[in-house]
Write an enzyme that holds these catalytic residues in place. Sequence first.
Site, short mmCIF file in Angstrom:
data_model
loop_
_atom_site.label_atom_id
_atom_site.label_comp_id
_atom_site.label_asym_id
_atom_site.label_seq_id
_atom_site.Cartn_x
_atom_site.Cartn_y
_atom_site.Cartn_z
N ALA A 1 0.87 -1.18 0.00
CA ALA A 1 0.00 0.00 0.00
C ALA A 1 0.90 1.22 0.00
CB ALA A 1 -0.87 -0.01 1.25
N GLY B 1 0.64 -5.05 0.74
CA GLY B 1 -0.53 -5.10 -0.14
C GLY B 1 -0.21 -5.76 -1.48
N GLU C 1 -0.55 -9.33 -0.82
CA GLU C 1 -2.00 -9.60 -0.68
C GLU C 1 -2.70 -9.59 -2.03
OE1 GLU C 1 -2.14 -6.41 2.36
OE2 GLU C 1 -3.46 -7.77 3.43
N GLU D 1 4.42 -5.28 7.19
CA GLU D 1 3.63 -4.26 7.89
C GLU D 1 4.09 -4.04 9.33
OE1 GLU D 1 2.35 -6.63 6.01
OE2 GLU D 1 0.86 -5.78 4.65
N1 COA Z 1 4.58 3.19 -0.39
C1 COA Z 1 5.02 4.38 -0.84
N2 COA Z 1 6.18 4.55 -1.48
C2 COA Z 1 6.94 3.46 -1.65
C3 COA Z 1 6.56 2.19 -1.20
C4 COA Z 1 5.31 2.07 -0.54
N3 COA Z 1 4.87 0.90 -0.10
N4 COA Z 1 7.54 1.30 -1.52
C5 COA Z 1 8.49 2.01 -2.16
N5 COA Z 1 8.13 3.31 -2.24
C6 COA Z 1 8.87 4.42 -2.86
C7 COA Z 1 10.04 4.88 -1.98
O1 COA Z 1 9.59 5.79 -0.98
C8 COA Z 1 10.92 5.54 -3.01
O2 COA Z 1 10.37 6.80 -3.33
P1 COA Z 1 11.36 8.09 -3.54
O3 COA Z 1 12.23 7.70 -4.70
O4 COA Z 1 10.41 9.21 -3.85
O5 COA Z 1 12.13 8.25 -2.25
C9 COA Z 1 10.73 4.65 -4.25
O6 COA Z 1 9.49 3.96 -4.05
C10 COA Z 1 11.82 3.62 -4.42
O7 COA Z 1 11.90 2.85 -3.21
P2 COA Z 1 13.27 2.65 -2.39
O8 COA Z 1 12.91 2.31 -0.98
O9 COA Z 1 14.18 3.81 -2.58
O10 COA Z 1 13.87 1.38 -3.15
P3 COA Z 1 14.82 0.23 -2.58
O11 COA Z 1 15.24 -0.57 -3.76
O12 COA Z 1 15.87 0.81 -1.68
O13 COA Z 1 13.86 -0.67 -1.63
C11 COA Z 1 11.82 -1.84 -1.07
C12 COA Z 1 12.77 -1.36 -2.19
C13 COA Z 1 10.60 -2.43 -1.76
C14 COA Z 1 12.53 -2.90 -0.21
C15 COA Z 1 11.43 -0.64 -0.18
O14 COA Z 1 10.95 0.39 -1.02
C16 COA Z 1 10.37 -0.95 0.84
O15 COA Z 1 10.67 -1.52 1.89
N6 COA Z 1 9.11 -0.54 0.58
C17 COA Z 1 8.02 -0.63 1.52
C18 COA Z 1 7.53 -2.02 1.67
C19 COA Z 1 6.43 -2.08 2.70
O16 COA Z 1 6.63 -1.81 3.86
N7 COA Z 1 5.24 -2.42 2.23
C20 COA Z 1 4.09 -2.58 3.09
C21 COA Z 1 3.30 -1.35 3.15
S1 COA Z 1 1.90 -1.57 4.21
#
Ligand code: COA
Length: 257
Positions: free
Chosen positions: A65, A110, A113, A133
């Site tokens: 999400a 999400g 999911e 989460e």
């Molecule tokens: N919601 C909003 N933005 C998100 C996102 C999410 N779930 N997942 C990634 N992004 C955004 C990051 O904020 C970043 O934005 P920016 O460039 O404006 O700073 C961009 O996507 C790239 O992500 P980044 O974290 O820089 O890439 P990475 O390769 O270092 O890491 C992940 C990739 C997927 C491991 C990491 O983005 C992550 O942990 N995301 C969240 C996962 C999560 O907690 N999901 C459950 C949500 S309830």
Amino acid sequence: MYTTLLVTIEEEICNITVNRPDKMNALNREVFNDLDAVMDEVYHNSAIRSAIITGAGSKAFVAGADISEFLELNGEQAIALAKRGQVVFDKIENAPKPVVAAVNGFALGGGCELALACHFIYASENAKFGQPEVNLGLIPGYGGTQRLAQVAGRSRTMELLMTGKMISAKEAMQCGIVNEVTTPEELIPKVKETLKLIHTKAPFAVTKVIECVNMFDHTQDGYDFEIKQFAECFQTEDMREGAAAFLEKRKPSFKGR
Ligand code: COA
């Protein structure tokens, strides 16, 4: 017509690509609206016999999400958010035509999911699955506590949800989450091959398979309970801290309140 999805229909397959690669295809309100609308098309367009859901780019299927929408929400709005997610994912799960997830990178929160709401999942070998989460002071709210337990079993689900750790495509296959693991190039062709095989079967019988299998282990209570617990997490300081820490790119400091 869709602002966050790329949609094409080829050989009676509706190819749906979540298209926010700069945000790891995170699910914001527009994505949910678009998924809702495209599922209407899958249900009602007789030129469509099946669908594939995948993510744009090579890094992510869907990384969850959209966390940037979380900080503004109160408990009631969190209930509405989770209900909205569940309604759209139920629509995918109950589609009368096969809907397959082609997971091509991170399928987190999400995103995992969403994949679980599809009828089955194929993944490329670079896919990563997880329900992180808990790192945000939260739990899954779009049916993940229920659907993951259905496919991966109780103890594996407990561990994945409590630790928030990611698993590889191969591990996800061992857990029963994924049916087949391919190279990135082979992912969509392999899904299409299976869908074309299904297209040779009687459509009415295929729909009845979906309806019957969806009766397995499905009680609405668990899904409704999940929404309430998801919203309770939203009322904690830890959830605000967890989401803020992600957006500020730092480690959260949880206080247990
Ligand atoms: N919601 C909003 N933005 C998100 C996102 C999410 N779930 N997942 C990634 N992004 C955004 C990051 O904020 C970043 O934005 P920016 O460039 O404006 O700073 C961009 O996507 C790239 O992500 P980044 O974290 O820089 O890439 P990475 O390769 O270092 O890491 C992940 C990739 C997927 C491991 C990491 O983005 C992550 O942990 N995301 C969240 C996962 C999560 O907690 N999901 C459950 C949500 S309830």
